[in-house]
Write a protein that holds these residues in place. Structure first.
Motif, PDB file in Angstrom:
ATOM      1  N   SER A   1       0.810  -1.218   0.000  1.00 59.83           N
ATOM      2  CA  SER A   1       0.000   0.000   0.000  1.00 59.83           C
ATOM      3  C   SER A   1       0.844   1.269   0.000  1.00 59.83           C
ATOM      4  CB  SER A   1      -0.936  -0.001   1.198  1.00 59.83           C
ATOM      5  OG  SER A   1      -0.184   0.012   2.395  1.00 59.83           O
ATOM      6  N   TRP A   2       2.128   1.176   0.268  1.00 59.78           N
ATOM      7  CA  TRP A   2       2.996   2.337   0.311  1.00 59.78           C
ATOM      8  C   TRP A   2       3.420   2.818  -1.075  1.00 59.78           C
ATOM      9  CZ3 TRP A   2       7.700   1.453  -1.939  1.00 59.78           C
ATOM     10  CH2 TRP A   2       8.068   0.120  -2.107  1.00 59.78           C
ATOM     11  N   ILE A   3       3.176   2.037  -2.115  1.00 59.09           N
ATOM     12  CA  ILE A   3       3.572   2.405  -3.472  1.00 59.09           C
ATOM     13  C   ILE A   3       2.567   3.406  -4.034  1.00 59.09           C
ATOM     14  CG2 ILE A   3       3.995   1.571  -5.807  1.00 59.09           C
ATOM     15  CD1 ILE A   3       4.735  -1.114  -4.616  1.00 59.09           C
ATOM     16  N   PRO A   4       3.019   4.612  -4.403  1.00 51.90           N
ATOM     17  CA  PRO A   4       2.085   5.634  -4.926  1.00 51.90           C
ATOM     18  C   PRO A   4       1.818   5.445  -6.423  1.00 51.90           C
ATOM     19  CG  PRO A   4       4.269   6.575  -4.699  1.00 51.90           C
ATOM     20  CD  PRO A   4       4.357   5.167  -4.207  1.00 51.90           C
ATOM     21  N   ILE A   5       0.781   4.725  -6.759  1.00 51.43           N
ATOM     22  CA  ILE A   5       0.390   4.535  -8.145  1.00 51.43           C
ATOM     23  C   ILE A   5      -1.070   4.926  -8.303  1.00 51.43           C
ATOM     24  CG2 ILE A   5       2.103   2.764  -8.682  1.00 51.43           C
ATOM     25  CD1 ILE A   5      -0.016   0.684  -8.202  1.00 51.43           C
ATOM     26  N   PRO A   6      -1.520   5.246  -9.513  1.00 57.04           N
ATOM     27  CA  PRO A   6      -2.880   5.771  -9.687  1.00 57.04           C
ATOM     28  C   PRO A   6      -4.004   4.727  -9.676  1.00 57.04           C
ATOM     29  CG  PRO A   6      -1.749   5.761 -11.779  1.00 57.04           C
ATOM     30  CD  PRO A   6      -0.733   5.364 -10.730  1.00 57.04           C
ATOM     31  N   PHE A   7      -3.709   3.457  -9.470  1.00 55.02           N
ATOM     32  CA  PHE A   7      -4.767   2.450  -9.405  1.00 55.02           C
ATOM     33  C   PHE A   7      -4.560   1.580  -8.174  1.00 55.02           C
ATOM     34  CE2 PHE A   7      -1.419   0.637 -11.986  1.00 55.02           C
ATOM     35  CZ  PHE A   7      -1.285  -0.642 -11.497  1.00 55.02           C
ATOM     36  N   ASP A   8      -5.561   0.806  -7.856  1.00 56.23           N
ATOM     37  CA  ASP A   8      -5.560   0.003  -6.639  1.00 56.23           C
ATOM     38  C   ASP A   8      -4.853  -1.331  -6.885  1.00 56.23           C
ATOM     39  OD1 ASP A   8      -6.081  -0.827  -4.118  1.00 56.23           O
ATOM     40  OD2 ASP A   8      -8.247  -1.002  -4.365  1.00 56.23           O
ATOM     41  N   LEU A   9      -3.813  -1.594  -6.118  1.00 53.80           N
ATOM     42  CA  LEU A   9      -3.067  -2.840  -6.271  1.00 53.80           C
ATOM     43  C   LEU A   9      -3.830  -4.056  -5.766  1.00 53.80           C
ATOM     44  CD1 LEU A   9       0.559  -1.825  -5.288  1.00 53.80           C
ATOM     45  CD2 LEU A   9      -0.249  -2.573  -7.515  1.00 53.80           C
ATOM     46  N   ARG A  10      -4.855  -3.837  -4.941  1.00 53.47           N
ATOM     47  CA  ARG A  10      -5.619  -4.976  -4.416  1.00 53.47           C
ATOM     48  C   ARG A  10      -6.341  -5.731  -5.520  1.00 53.47           C
ATOM     49  NH1 ARG A  10      -8.720  -1.873   0.200  1.00 53.47           N
ATOM     50  NH2 ARG A  10      -8.728  -0.399  -1.519  1.00 53.47           N
ATOM     51  N   ILE A  11      -6.648  -5.048  -6.630  1.00 50.87           N
ATOM     52  CA  ILE A  11      -7.281  -5.726  -7.765  1.00 50.87           C
ATOM     53  C   ILE A  11      -6.334  -6.766  -8.350  1.00 50.87           C
ATOM     54  CG2 ILE A  11      -8.192  -5.382 -10.084  1.00 50.87           C
ATOM     55  CD1 ILE A  11      -9.036  -2.562  -9.141  1.00 50.87           C
ATOM     56  N   ILE A  12      -5.070  -6.395  -8.476  1.00 50.20           N
ATOM     57  CA  ILE A  12      -4.069  -7.331  -8.994  1.00 50.20           C
ATOM     58  C   ILE A  12      -3.881  -8.489  -8.014  1.00 50.20           C
ATOM     59  CG2 ILE A  12      -1.645  -7.591  -9.649  1.00 50.20           C
ATOM     60  CD1 ILE A  12      -1.784  -4.649 -10.588  1.00 50.20           C
ATOM     61  N   GLY A  13      -3.838  -8.189  -6.721  1.00 54.21           N
ATOM     62  CA  GLY A  13      -3.702  -9.237  -5.716  1.00 54.21           C
ATOM     63  C   GLY A  13      -4.867 -10.200  -5.721  1.00 54.21           C
ATOM     64  N   ALA A  14      -6.080  -9.669  -5.892  1.00 58.34           N
ATOM     65  CA  ALA A  14      -7.261 -10.535  -5.944  1.00 58.34           C
ATOM     66  C   ALA A  14      -7.233 -11.407  -7.192  1.00 58.34           C
ATOM     67  CB  ALA A  14      -8.521  -9.684  -5.913  1.00 58.34           C
ATOM     68  N   SER A  15      -6.769 -10.855  -8.301  1.00 55.83           N
ATOM     69  CA  SER A  15      -6.691 -11.636  -9.540  1.00 55.83           C
ATOM     70  C   SER A  15      -5.677 -12.770  -9.417  1.00 55.83           C
ATOM     71  CB  SER A  15      -6.320 -10.731 -10.708  1.00 55.83           C
ATOM     72  OG  SER A  15      -7.276  -9.726 -10.875  1.00 55.83           O
ATOM     73  N   VAL A  16      -4.523 -12.457  -8.864  1.00 59.12           N
ATOM     74  CA  VAL A  16      -3.495 -13.487  -8.685  1.00 59.12           C
ATOM     75  C   VAL A  16      -3.975 -14.538  -7.683  1.00 59.12           C
ATOM     76  CG1 VAL A  16      -1.151 -13.898  -7.837  1.00 59.12           C
ATOM     77  CG2 VAL A  16      -1.606 -11.975  -9.350  1.00 59.12           C
ATOM     78  N   GLY A  17      -4.641 -14.101  -6.618  1.00 55.54           N
ATOM     79  CA  GLY A  17      -5.173 -15.042  -5.644  1.00 55.54           C
ATOM     80  C   GLY A  17      -6.243 -15.940  -6.245  1.00 55.54           C
ATOM     81  N   ALA A  18      -7.118 -15.363  -7.076  1.00 54.27           N
ATOM     82  CA  ALA A  18      -8.156 -16.171  -7.721  1.00 54.27           C
ATOM     83  C   ALA A  18      -7.537 -17.184  -8.681  1.00 54.27           C
ATOM     84  CB  ALA A  18      -9.134 -15.272  -8.457  1.00 54.27           C
ATOM     85  N   LEU A  19      -6.486 -16.786  -9.363  1.00 57.77           N
ATOM     86  CA  LEU A  19      -5.797 -17.725 -10.245  1.00 57.77           C
ATOM     87  C   LEU A  19      -5.172 -18.861  -9.440  1.00 57.77           C
ATOM     88  CD1 LEU A  19      -4.838 -18.376 -13.126  1.00 57.77           C
ATOM     89  CD2 LEU A  19      -2.822 -17.001 -12.651  1.00 57.77           C
ATOM     90  N   ALA A  20      -4.547 -18.531  -8.310  1.00 60.14           N
ATOM     91  CA  ALA A  20      -3.971 -19.571  -7.452  1.00 60.14           C
ATOM     92  C   ALA A  20      -5.055 -20.477  -6.887  1.00 60.14           C
ATOM     93  CB  ALA A  20      -3.175 -18.920  -6.319  1.00 60.14           C
ATOM     94  N   GLY A  21      -6.202 -19.903  -6.542  1.00 62.27           N
ATOM     95  CA  GLY A  21      -7.308 -20.712  -6.046  1.00 62.27           C
ATOM     96  C   GLY A  21      -7.868 -21.636  -7.101  1.00 62.27           C
ATOM     97  N   THR A  22      -7.921 -21.151  -8.329  1.00 65.25           N
ATOM     98  CA  THR A  22      -8.396 -21.983  -9.428  1.00 65.25           C
ATOM     99  C   THR A  22      -7.477 -23.166  -9.662  1.00 65.25           C
ATOM    100  OG1 THR A  22      -9.363 -20.043 -10.486  1.00 65.25           O
ATOM    101  CG2 THR A  22      -9.032 -21.968 -11.868  1.00 65.25           C
TER     102      THR A  22
END
Length: 55
Positions: free
Chosen positions: A28-49
């Protein structure tokens, strides 16, 4: 009698939640213009699949 489709969906959603929370907590400390949690959820969903496919 256990419904395997519901169980697999719960595993995938669980992994997505864990990926989202960990990404938000650790990056969360990285200042970027979009939410990194979306990427984390996508990677997590892929791992869950992958995890629920081989279970």
């Amino acid at each position: 009698m256990k419904n395997t489709n519901i169980h697999k969906l719960r595993v995938i959603v669980g992994y997505a939640l864990i990926g989202s929370v960990l990404t938000g907590a650790l990056l969360s400390w990285i200042p970027i213009p979009f939410d990194l949690r979306i990427i984390g959820a996508s990677v997590g969903a892929l791992a869950g699949t992958v995890s629920s496919h081989w279970a």
